[in-house]
Motif scaffolding. Structure first.
Motif, PDB file in Angstrom:
ATOM      1  N   ARG A   1       0.850  -1.196   0.000  1.00 17.63           N
ATOM      2  CA  ARG A   1       0.000   0.000   0.000  1.00 17.63           C
ATOM      3  C   ARG A   1       0.885   1.246   0.000  1.00 17.63           C
ATOM      4  NH1 ARG A   1      -4.014  -1.075   3.650  1.00 17.63           N
ATOM      5  NH2 ARG A   1      -3.138  -2.896   4.661  1.00 17.63           N
ATOM      6  N   GLY A   2       0.388   2.283  -0.639  1.00 14.33           N
ATOM      7  CA  GLY A   2       1.168   3.514  -0.721  1.00 14.33           C
ATOM      8  C   GLY A   2       2.090   3.563  -1.919  1.00 14.33           C
ATOM      9  N   LEU A   3       2.088   2.510  -2.725  1.00 16.82           N
ATOM     10  CA  LEU A   3       3.001   2.483  -3.878  1.00 16.82           C
ATOM     11  C   LEU A   3       2.277   2.750  -5.203  1.00 16.82           C
ATOM     12  CD1 LEU A   3       5.140  -0.687  -3.033  1.00 16.82           C
ATOM     13  CD2 LEU A   3       5.818   1.694  -2.828  1.00 16.82           C
ATOM     14  N   GLY A   4       1.015   3.200  -5.144  1.00 24.24           N
ATOM     15  CA  GLY A   4       0.192   3.250  -6.352  1.00 24.24           C
ATOM     16  C   GLY A   4       0.279   4.512  -7.168  1.00 24.24           C
ATOM     17  N   GLY A   5       0.695   5.618  -6.574  1.00 22.96           N
ATOM     18  CA  GLY A   5       0.530   6.899  -7.254  1.00 22.96           C
ATOM     19  C   GLY A   5       1.560   7.171  -8.329  1.00 22.96           C
ATOM     20  N   GLY A   6       1.150   7.873  -9.339  1.00 15.08           N
ATOM     21  CA  GLY A   6       2.100   8.488 -10.252  1.00 15.08           C
ATOM     22  C   GLY A   6       2.522   7.681 -11.446  1.00 15.08           C
ATOM     23  N   LEU A   7       1.986   6.476 -11.635  1.00 11.88           N
ATOM     24  CA  LEU A   7       2.373   5.699 -12.811  1.00 11.88           C
ATOM     25  C   LEU A   7       1.128   5.124 -13.490  1.00 11.88           C
ATOM     26  CD1 LEU A   7       5.405   3.585 -11.515  1.00 11.88           C
ATOM     27  CD2 LEU A   7       5.496   5.443 -13.166  1.00 11.88           C
ATOM     28  N   PRO A   8       1.150   5.017 -14.816  1.00 13.09           N
ATOM     29  CA  PRO A   8       0.053   4.311 -15.488  1.00 13.09           C
ATOM     30  C   PRO A   8       0.080   2.818 -15.139  1.00 13.09           C
ATOM     31  CG  PRO A   8       1.435   5.500 -17.059  1.00 13.09           C
ATOM     32  CD  PRO A   8       2.139   5.534 -15.741  1.00 13.09           C
ATOM     33  N   LEU A   9      -0.998   2.124 -15.485  1.00 16.68           N
ATOM     34  CA  LEU A   9      -1.174   0.734 -15.031  1.00 16.68           C
ATOM     35  C   LEU A   9       0.008  -0.176 -15.363  1.00 16.68           C
ATOM     36  CD1 LEU A   9      -3.165  -1.339 -13.733  1.00 16.68           C
ATOM     37  CD2 LEU A   9      -3.929  -1.851 -16.038  1.00 16.68           C
TER      38      LEU A   9
ATOM     39  N   VAL B   1     -14.352  -7.493 -13.602  1.00 10.44           N
ATOM     40  CA  VAL B   1     -13.829  -6.519 -12.644  1.00 10.44           C
ATOM     41  C   VAL B   1     -13.416  -5.262 -13.413  1.00 10.44           C
ATOM     42  CG1 VAL B   1     -12.104  -6.071 -10.873  1.00 10.44           C
ATOM     43  CG2 VAL B   1     -13.007  -8.391 -11.194  1.00 10.44           C
ATOM     44  N   HIS B   2     -13.862  -4.126 -12.968  1.00 12.25           N
ATOM     45  CA  HIS B   2     -13.624  -2.791 -13.526  1.00 12.25           C
ATOM     46  C   HIS B   2     -14.642  -2.440 -14.607  1.00 12.25           C
ATOM     47  CE1 HIS B   2     -10.185  -2.310 -11.048  1.00 12.25           C
ATOM     48  NE2 HIS B   2      -9.541  -3.330 -11.598  1.00 12.25           N
ATOM     49  N   ALA B   3     -14.590  -3.086 -15.768  1.00 12.59           N
ATOM     50  CA  ALA B   3     -15.550  -2.800 -16.847  1.00 12.59           C
ATOM     51  C   ALA B   3     -15.720  -1.290 -17.039  1.00 12.59           C
ATOM     52  CB  ALA B   3     -16.890  -3.475 -16.545  1.00 12.59           C
ATOM     53  N   VAL B   4     -14.591  -0.593 -17.126  1.00 14.41           N
ATOM     54  CA  VAL B   4     -14.632   0.867 -17.282  1.00 14.41           C
ATOM     55  C   VAL B   4     -14.927   1.240 -18.728  1.00 14.41           C
ATOM     56  CG1 VAL B   4     -13.209   2.964 -17.185  1.00 14.41           C
ATOM     57  CG2 VAL B   4     -13.083   1.271 -15.337  1.00 14.41           C
ATOM     58  N   TRP B   5     -14.250   0.553 -19.659  1.00 21.05           N
ATOM     59  CA  TRP B   5     -14.319   0.978 -21.067  1.00 21.05           C
ATOM     60  C   TRP B   5     -15.190   0.014 -21.866  1.00 21.05           C
ATOM     61  CZ3 TRP B   5     -12.882   5.738 -22.082  1.00 21.05           C
ATOM     62  CH2 TRP B   5     -12.039   6.366 -21.159  1.00 21.05           C
ATOM     63  N   LEU B   6     -16.496   0.138 -21.679  1.00 20.08           N
ATOM     64  CA  LEU B   6     -17.455  -0.677 -22.422  1.00 20.08           C
ATOM     65  C   LEU B   6     -18.204   0.238 -23.394  1.00 20.08           C
ATOM     66  CD1 LEU B   6     -19.177  -2.790 -19.590  1.00 20.08           C
ATOM     67  CD2 LEU B   6     -17.022  -3.229 -20.768  1.00 20.08           C
ATOM     68  N   ASP B   7     -18.376  -0.212 -24.636  1.00 20.76           N
ATOM     69  CA  ASP B   7     -19.235   0.584 -25.531  1.00 20.76           C
ATOM     70  C   ASP B   7     -20.684   0.100 -25.385  1.00 20.76           C
ATOM     71  OD1 ASP B   7     -19.465  -1.721 -27.031  1.00 20.76           O
ATOM     72  OD2 ASP B   7     -18.286  -0.990 -28.737  1.00 20.76           O
ATOM     73  N   GLU B   8     -21.584   0.743 -26.089  1.00 17.39           N
ATOM     74  CA  GLU B   8     -23.024   0.433 -25.938  1.00 17.39           C
ATOM     75  C   GLU B   8     -23.320  -1.044 -26.231  1.00 17.39           C
ATOM     76  OE1 GLU B   8     -25.838   2.465 -25.153  1.00 17.39           O
ATOM     77  OE2 GLU B   8     -24.268   3.772 -24.366  1.00 17.39           O
TER      78      GLU B   8
ATOM     79  N   ASN C   1      -9.778   2.867  -9.760  1.00 23.68           N
ATOM     80  CA  ASN C   1      -9.879   3.492 -11.091  1.00 23.68           C
ATOM     81  C   ASN C   1      -9.438   4.952 -11.040  1.00 23.68           C
ATOM     82  OD1 ASN C   1     -12.992   1.711 -11.804  1.00 23.68           O
ATOM     83  ND2 ASN C   1     -10.886   1.051 -12.088  1.00 23.68           N
ATOM     84  N   MET C   2      -9.732   5.631  -9.934  1.00 20.58           N
ATOM     85  CA  MET C   2      -9.300   7.038  -9.804  1.00 20.58           C
ATOM     86  C   MET C   2      -7.802   7.119  -9.502  1.00 20.58           C
ATOM     87  SD  MET C   2     -12.462   9.062  -8.001  1.00 20.58           S
ATOM     88  CE  MET C   2     -12.902   7.954  -6.685  1.00 20.58           C
ATOM     89  N   VAL C   3      -7.322   6.257  -8.599  1.00 20.39           N
ATOM     90  CA  VAL C   3      -5.899   6.300  -8.223  1.00 20.39           C
ATOM     91  C   VAL C   3      -5.014   6.060  -9.445  1.00 20.39           C
ATOM     92  CG1 VAL C   3      -4.091   5.046  -6.960  1.00 20.39           C
ATOM     93  CG2 VAL C   3      -6.200   5.683  -5.794  1.00 20.39           C
ATOM     94  N   LEU C   4      -5.405   5.101 -10.282  1.00 13.81           N
ATOM     95  CA  LEU C   4      -4.590   4.769 -11.454  1.00 13.81           C
ATOM     96  C   LEU C   4      -4.990   5.586 -12.691  1.00 13.81           C
ATOM     97  CD1 LEU C   4      -4.353   0.881 -11.039  1.00 13.81           C
ATOM     98  CD2 LEU C   4      -2.616   2.572 -10.465  1.00 13.81           C
ATOM     99  N   GLY C   5      -5.953   6.492 -12.523  1.00 19.37           N
ATOM    100  CA  GLY C   5      -6.369   7.336 -13.649  1.00 19.37           C
ATOM    101  C   GLY C   5      -6.950   6.531 -14.801  1.00 19.37           C
ATOM    102  N   SER C   6      -7.664   5.446 -14.470  1.00 18.86           N
ATOM    103  CA  SER C   6      -8.154   4.549 -15.513  1.00 18.86           C
ATOM    104  C   SER C   6      -9.447   5.028 -16.155  1.00 18.86           C
ATOM    105  CB  SER C   6      -8.384   3.149 -14.938  1.00 18.86           C
ATOM    106  OG  SER C   6      -7.196   2.649 -14.376  1.00 18.86           O
TER     107      SER C   6
ATOM    108  N   PHE D   1     -16.527   1.494   3.118  1.00 20.25           N
ATOM    109  CA  PHE D   1     -17.288   2.734   3.336  1.00 20.25           C
ATOM    110  C   PHE D   1     -16.709   3.844   2.451  1.00 20.25           C
ATOM    111  CE2 PHE D   1     -18.428   0.164   6.910  1.00 20.25           C
ATOM    112  CZ  PHE D   1     -19.766   0.464   7.109  1.00 20.25           C
ATOM    113  N   GLU D   2     -15.387   3.890   2.346  1.00 21.58           N
ATOM    114  CA  GLU D   2     -14.763   4.853   1.418  1.00 21.58           C
ATOM    115  C   GLU D   2     -15.170   4.534  -0.016  1.00 21.58           C
ATOM    116  OE1 GLU D   2     -10.522   4.846   1.694  1.00 21.58           O
ATOM    117  OE2 GLU D   2     -10.483   5.729   3.688  1.00 21.58           O
ATOM    118  N   VAL D   3     -15.204   3.241  -0.330  1.00 22.15           N
ATOM    119  CA  VAL D   3     -15.540   2.820  -1.701  1.00 22.15           C
ATOM    120  C   VAL D   3     -16.979   3.225  -2.027  1.00 22.15           C
ATOM    121  CG1 VAL D   3     -15.789   0.841  -3.248  1.00 22.15           C
ATOM    122  CG2 VAL D   3     -13.876   0.921  -1.651  1.00 22.15           C
TER     123      VAL D   3
END
Ligand SMILES: [Zn+2]
Length: 431
Positions: A72-80, A252-259, A279-284, A315-317
């Motif tokens: 934990r704490g190692l996630g920021g600042g890099l793409p996936l 899991v995630h299913a961020v980039w789905l088209d119609e 998704n927010m931390v990794l800018g996905s 609760f944060e989620v």
């Protein structure tokens, strides 16, 4: 197993909130739920006073990676992809079964303290049976319910032979058959690292055992590009093409789905696990939750691994899920708190005959008072640390803030020591 009577709480029942009410737990099940004071003569060997508390089914953390509780704490600042290659994979490579057991205990305790009684661990460090067994044993020992999705890839770096993957899945299914604590799932790590044949064979195997396939799907735009280049199809369309999209599929995630993919997910009855903080931390990006809901696709919530969240506090989620949907839609009316709470509980309610997996959440603190609306108080005003009592399978695991399942200070000290060694070891291996 002691009987437990919870009284004076606000109860989440199938008819909505009941306040005040009582719940009787006996023999691992919810025996009775009612309004007001318990009837004369009703008693438990243990009594929980839930005044100014919400009592609800234990939360379900639909996706995490226990091993990452040491990252934990190692996630920021890099793409996936660079994040995986530079930070996560070197540390994962250095983990022994014993460090993994400690990381799993830490993750389980964090989930427990934050009110999750069921957790899906997408288990990526399966290079020996001992690594996987260490995690399953930790789950069984602590008394939570864990679905271990055995991760695998049969293409690219670290690829396993299909026969090895199938044999290990079969071994795990046999070893944990009938366990109240451990359920095995098929966990292809990411579609671009999996061959269609092995996906089909593992999916058929897990379905034959009543299990699910649980995979990261369409997390980033890069993943969609890779899928288009490799198959001329987007990820969900490709799963459909190879016959691995159905009610036993968790995306899991299913961020980039088209119609078209949204319609396919709905038609096939697949489940989406939404991990808004990761998704927010990794800018996905932001998963199309309102569009999924409009199609009545089941959506669960996941913290994702601590390397990309960095906590496992549902609760944060919940709060993040609500706010991310609203800011993405530019509309404050999308995704009401009760809908978000249903995602975190998978729509369960306190009902006689249901397994006694329930939590007591304190709402008697300055962040929550006054409580106008219980759903809003839980989703918008609460933290995992407000969870006072956790019961799983009828057993009290956390009582009024005190952890009953292990010596927490000793575990934290052991974890700190193990991480120091892990960092030394991973540097040796990455140089
Ligand atoms: Zn993940």
């Amino acid at each position: 197993m002691k009987s437990i009577l919870i009284r004076n709480g606000a109860l989440l029942t199938s008819e909505g909130w009941l306040e005040p009410g009582y719940v009787l737990v006996e023999g691992g099940e919810i025996k009775a739920v009612g309004a007001g004071a318990p009837p004369p003569g009703m008693a438990g060997e243990e009594t929980v006073d839930a005044a100014h508390c919400a009592v609800l089914p234990g939360l379900i953390n639909g996706h995490t990676h226990f091993s990452q509780s040491f990252m934990r704490g190692l996630g920021g600042g890099l793409p996936l992809l660079p994040w995986l290659k530079e930070r996560i994979w070197p540390l994962q490579r250095a983990m022994t079964p014993e460090t993994l057991r400690l990381a799993a205990r830490l993750a389980l305790i964090e989930n427990l303290r934050c009110g999750a009684t069921t957790v899906v661990d997408h288990h990526k460090i399966a290079r020996t049976p001992a690594h996987t067994d260490a995690v399953c044993e930790a789950a069984a020992e602590l008394g939570l319910r864990v679905t271990l999705a055995r991760a695998w890839a049969d293409l690219g770096n670290g690829a396993e032979e299909p026969q090895e993957i199938l044999a290990d899945l079969e071994r795990l299914l046999e070893r944990w058959a009938g366990s109240p604590h451990v359920t095995i799932a098929n966990g292809p790590v990411a579609l671009w690292r999996c061959s269609p044949e092995t996906l089909q064979r593992t999916h058929a195997l897990i379905r034959a055992h009543g299990g699910v396939t649980h995979a990261h799907v369409a997390e980033t735009r890069d993943e969609v590009t890779l899928s288009l280049e490799a198959h001329d199809l987007r990820p969900v369309a490709w799963l459909e093409e190879i016959g691995v999209l159905g009610p036993e599929t968790e995306l899991v995630h299913a961020v980039w789905l088209d119609e078209e993919e949204l319609d396919l997910v709905a038609e096939r009855g697949a489940t989406v696990v939404h991990c808004p903080i990761a998704n927010m931390v990794l800018g996905s990006g932001a998963a199309p939750v309102p569009a999924l809901q409009a199609r009545e696709v089941p959506v669960r919530l996941g913290s994702d691994g601590p390397a990309s969240n960095d906590t496992q506090d549902l609760f944060e989620v919940m709060k993040a899920a609500l706010n991310l949907a609203r800011v993405t839609a530019l509309d404050p009316t999308v995704l009401a708190p009760d809908a978000v709470l249903r995602m975190a509980t998978d729509g369960r309610a306190l009902t006689p005959g249901a397994p006694a997996d329930l939590i007591v959440v304190n709402l008697n603190h300055p962040r929550a008072v006054p409580v106008h609306d219980l759903d809003a108080a839980l989703v918008l005003c609460s933290h995992g640390s407000d969870v006072r009592t956790v019961i799983a399978g009828g057993k009290v695991l956390l009582r009024d803030g005190e952890l009953l399942v292990l010596d927490e200070s000793a575990l934290l000290e052991e974890c700190r020591r193990a991480v120091r060694e892990l960092l030394r070891e991973s540097e040796l291996r990455t140089n």
